[in-house]
Design an enzyme around this catalytic site. Structure first.
Site, PDB file in Angstrom:
ATOM      1  CG  ASN A 171       8.655   2.750 -25.036  1.00 47.59           C
ATOM      2  OD1 ASN A 171       8.946   2.571 -24.051  1.00 47.59           O
ATOM      3  ND2 ASN A 171       9.282   2.975 -26.139  1.00 47.59           N
TER       4      ASN A 171
ATOM      5  CB  VAL B 262      17.347   5.131 -21.220  1.00 48.73           C
ATOM      6  CG1 VAL B 262      18.366   4.107 -20.814  1.00 48.73           C
ATOM      7  CG2 VAL B 262      16.494   4.719 -22.513  1.00 48.73           C
TER       8      VAL B 262
ATOM      9  CG  ASN C  16      16.436   1.686 -13.890  1.00 52.77           C
ATOM     10  OD1 ASN C  16      17.346   1.290 -13.325  1.00 52.77           O
ATOM     11  ND2 ASN C  16      15.516   2.151 -12.869  1.00 52.77           N
TER      12      ASN C  16
ATOM     13  CB  ALA D 285       3.337   2.389 -11.552  1.00 51.81           C
ATOM     14  CB  ALA D 286       7.008   5.121 -15.244  1.00 47.81           C
ATOM     15  N   GLY D 287       8.128   2.260 -14.703  1.00 50.69           N
ATOM     16  CA  GLY D 287       8.717   0.930 -15.209  1.00 50.69           C
ATOM     17  C   GLY D 287       7.927  -0.299 -15.241  1.00 50.69           C
ATOM     18  CG  ASP D 288       6.747  -1.377 -11.441  1.00 47.03           C
ATOM     19  OD1 ASP D 288       7.738  -1.835 -11.687  1.00 47.03           O
ATOM     20  OD2 ASP D 288       6.324  -1.053 -10.385  1.00 47.03           O
TER      21      ASP D 288
ATOM     22  CB  SER E  35       0.628  -5.508  -6.641  1.00 48.55           C
ATOM     23  OG  SER E  35       0.878  -4.068  -6.358  1.00 48.55           O
ATOM     24  CG  ASN E  36       2.964  -0.939  -9.021  1.00 48.02           C
ATOM     25  OD1 ASN E  36       1.918  -0.797  -8.658  1.00 48.02           O
ATOM     26  ND2 ASN E  36       3.925  -0.228  -8.815  1.00 48.02           N
TER      27      ASN E  36
ATOM     28  CB  VAL F 108      -0.952  -0.011   1.179  1.00 43.81           C
ATOM     29  CG1 VAL F 108      -1.804   1.399   1.365  1.00 43.81           C
ATOM     30  CG2 VAL F 108      -1.910  -1.047   0.988  1.00 43.81           C
TER      31      VAL F 108
ATOM     32  CG  ASP G  20       3.456   9.840  -9.410  1.00 41.22           C
ATOM     33  OD1 ASP G  20       4.518   9.453  -9.285  1.00 41.22           O
ATOM     34  OD2 ASP G  20       2.664   9.541  -8.773  1.00 41.22           O
TER      35      ASP G  20
END
Length: 310
Positions: free
Chosen positions: A280, A223, A186, A252-255, A43-44, A13, A249
């Site tokens: 992407n 990257v 990354n 969670a972008a990579g996830d 979970s992401n 959480v 924000d």
């Protein structure tokens, strides 16, 4: 054909604290808003896969508490099969405290909690789930012996394994890399693992080749806002540019990238560049929203964004 994806990993959480900048040592700094959302790398990635169209299953551990119930509901609301999420009395559900600055960059503090109680017994109990999958994904927010046990079951059943070596660790067991079909760090994680500073294509090739030498069969180095570099064991490589957006924000972008990738990738990697482009696009939507689970897009949203860009 719909990909069947199993994710084994963390359930946290997230408490998101909006701040103008990181405080200096000893400094008291006023913050803006705070919010709560489902998160954890595992979970992401599971939710990203599920929302992007994959038939998704999750193996994980929660505490016997309100946060655990919250996480299960967040997963089921996205259509994730949670039959292999079990409850422990030995720890509380994992938590993360995210310091989010005005530029959309974040610093994260993680309490592992129940995630660290996940064991190889849980893998044994989920063997049938793993064996029936097309892909299995894991990260480093749960014990490494559990990751390796799950990947060994996968390889016994011709399931493609995807390893996200995050949070970064200086060493990965050679036995885990030996059963990893695709390793997705990354640039920082790649440098931690290989000692190669990622600055240009030549350094990406060198970093990927070092990972191949360590046992990884395929490599994708993400990257950030630039995009993603891929390199396969047969020497095929390339770079797929990211989409330019205004990030608020990056949580969670990579996830999102990894989960969305797994929903589209063919097990033989024959559509790797196309799957990366799709991933992407999904990530570009995530970074324009706040929070982890709330920011991850659906297949309809990804397809609409792609259509609007043409």
């Amino acid at each position: 054909m719909t990909n069947r994806v199993t994710v084994i990993g963390s359930l946290n959480v997230d408490t998101i604290l909006e701040i103008p900048r990181l405080p200096k040592p000893g400094e008291t700094l006023a913050m803006g808003d705070q919010s709560f959302a489902g998160g954890g790398k595992g979970s992401n990635q599971g939710i990203a896969a599920g929302r992007a169209g994959a038939d998704t299953y999750f193996i994980g551990k929660i505490g016997d508490d309100a946060n655990g119930k919250f996480m299960v509901k967040s997963m089921t609301d996205s259509g994730i099969n949670v039959d292999q999420i079990t409850v422990t009395d030995d720890a509380k559900t994992g938590q993360a405290f995210i310091l989010l600055d005005k530029n959309g960059q974040n610093s994260i503090l993680v309490y592992g909690g129940a995630n660290q109680v996940l064991s190889t017994k849980d893998v044994d109990n989920a063997k049938d789930t793993i064996a029936k999958s097309d892909f299995i994904i894991t990260q480093f927010e749960t014990p490494l012996d559990v990751a390796e046990a799950a990947f060994k079951v996968a390889k016994e059943n011709n399931v493609v394994t995807i390893l996200n070596p995050a949070p970064a660790q200086e060493t990965i067991p050679a036995s885990l890399l030996a059963v990893s079909d695709l390793v997705v760090p990354n640039e920082t994680e790649c440098q931690t693992l290989t000692g190669v500073e990622i600055t240009d294509e030549a350094s990406m090739i060198k970093g990927a080749e070092k990972l191949h030498a360590m046992g990884a069969k395929g490599v994708i180095i993400t990257v950030g806002s630039k995009g993603a570099f891929y390199h396969t064991a047969d020497g095929n490589y390339g770079f797929v540019d990211a989409f330019k957006v205004n990030a608020v924000d990056t949580t969670a972008a990579g996830d999102t990238f990894i989960g969305a990738l797994s929903s589209q990738l063919k097990p033989d990697f024959s559509n790797l560049p196309e799957a990366i482009r799709f991933a992407n696009r999904a990530s570009s939507i995530t970074v324009q929203r706040m929070g982890a689970h709330p920011s991850i897009p659906t297949l309809a949203e990804i397809e609409a964004a792609e259509k609007a860009a043409k």
